[in-house]
Motif scaffolding. Sequence first.
Motif, mmCIF file in Angstrom:
data_model
loop_
_atom_site.group_PDB
_atom_site.id
_atom_site.type_symbol
_atom_site.label_atom_id
_atom_site.label_comp_id
_atom_site.label_asym_id
_atom_site.label_seq_id
_atom_site.Cartn_x
_atom_site.Cartn_y
_atom_site.Cartn_z
ATOM 1 N N ILE A 180 0.856 -1.191 0.000
ATOM 2 C CA ILE A 180 0.000 0.000 0.000
ATOM 3 C C ILE A 180 0.889 1.237 0.000
ATOM 4 N N THR A 219 0.630 5.569 -0.043
ATOM 5 C CA THR A 219 -0.287 6.695 0.152
ATOM 6 C C THR A 219 0.503 7.992 0.217
ATOM 7 N N LEU A 274 -3.059 7.405 -4.296
ATOM 8 C CA LEU A 274 -3.170 6.130 -3.589
ATOM 9 C C LEU A 274 -2.814 5.016 -4.569
ATOM 10 N N SER A 334 -4.056 9.850 8.123
ATOM 11 C CA SER A 334 -4.937 8.899 7.450
ATOM 12 C C SER A 334 -4.519 7.473 7.784
ATOM 13 N N CYS A 351 -5.134 3.023 6.765
ATOM 14 C CA CYS A 351 -5.526 2.034 5.764
ATOM 15 C C CYS A 351 -5.708 0.693 6.472
ATOM 16 N N VAL A 353 -9.888 -3.497 0.765
ATOM 17 C CA VAL A 353 -8.947 -2.575 1.390
ATOM 18 C C VAL A 353 -9.689 -1.267 1.651
ATOM 19 N N PHE A 394 -9.582 2.671 2.926
ATOM 20 C CA PHE A 394 -8.790 3.862 3.213
ATOM 21 C C PHE A 394 -9.653 4.819 4.030
#
Length: 403
Positions: free
Chosen positions: A43, A45, A50, A72, A74, A81, A83
Amino acid sequence: MPLIPKNYSWQQSTTSGDDGDIHSSDIVIRVPFPGNHFQPDDIFTTEQFLKISRAPHYWELFLRHPIDADSSRCSILESEVVFELVKQDRATTWDSVELDVPRAERAALKERYLEQHRKRLEERSKQRAVEKDHKKKKEIHRQIERERNDRSAIDTLLEESKQRELRRMELAMVKDYRPDPTKHEPTGRKSSSVKYTDLEPSAGGPPQPPPAVRCSGTLEVTFSKRTFVTPKRESMESAEQEWTRKQAAARRAIGFADDDLRPDERNPEWLKQRGDTFFQQKNFLAAIAAYSAGIRLTKDYYALFLNRSAAHLALENYQRCAEDCSTALELLQPPVEANRKARVACLARRAAALVKLGFLQQGYGEMVAASRLDPDEESLRVEVDHLKRCLDEQGDGDSESDE
């Protein structure tokens, strides 16, 4: 081809302010990935980008407005998934979550976001280093202050002990002396005061003389014999430096740059680590592909050939295993202590491949050379003995056939 999911969903949560107005706060994006298990490293970000990347899946999204990447979160669930994004401007209401970027501009925009993320990580690393250095200096100052206080307390105790000893000596001196009764005042009256000049030693005898001065002498100091890990260690300095320069050059040499590759995919060291991960997962074909991609970038990194030979050996590609071991041995020059273990691995692995190809005598010689390089390795000695017995049995069989 990578599988790119299109059906993601998003929602925007709202909160009420003190003035009674409705304000938007956070964004929640759900991306379905049924039957896949992602890792946190898959992942990526940033403030406006993203990405989820794990073979054979790939998903990316350009955000319309910037977010607070540090706040933020995840969550990786079994089938999706999620977010949970925190806006930088929480008073702004988003009418859509995705920024429409033309296909021709996506690569350049993605590269710019990645560069901004890299600079932010560098600044954060520098800030942490400064804070760590500042904290270390404060701790040093506190330690110095504690030691100063300890020394002051010790000096105070020593001074108090010295004063007590002086008072004790004065009292002992007064007790050890007494006045002379034969001496009187001129008027014939007995003196009511005692002068120290009229005192005489007590019946205990004369005072003891001070101790003699100690004689001077010579203290001999001996040192243990200096030993080195390998013979003639000091004479290998130039060879060690040459080996270090070669490895540094091999790591720096990338060879080419492709706009379709990510920056980490152009790094031979990253490709080696990916190959090692595939090898540990027993996905030997993927490991060979990763090592081969690194070799296409640079042909001077011996570890890529050495590790690829292990994958070929696991797949019973004995000829290619022997060739990779030979190439790795050519790159492991000059032979120094720093690359001894790698040379041992090359010789032992090439010996195993030669034995599988039917060259028992040559494989035995390679295994003997590896055992001599690492005499403390028990497994090498066991393998040498095993090959020796095989050679003896083969020789006995040839003799019987001749008869």
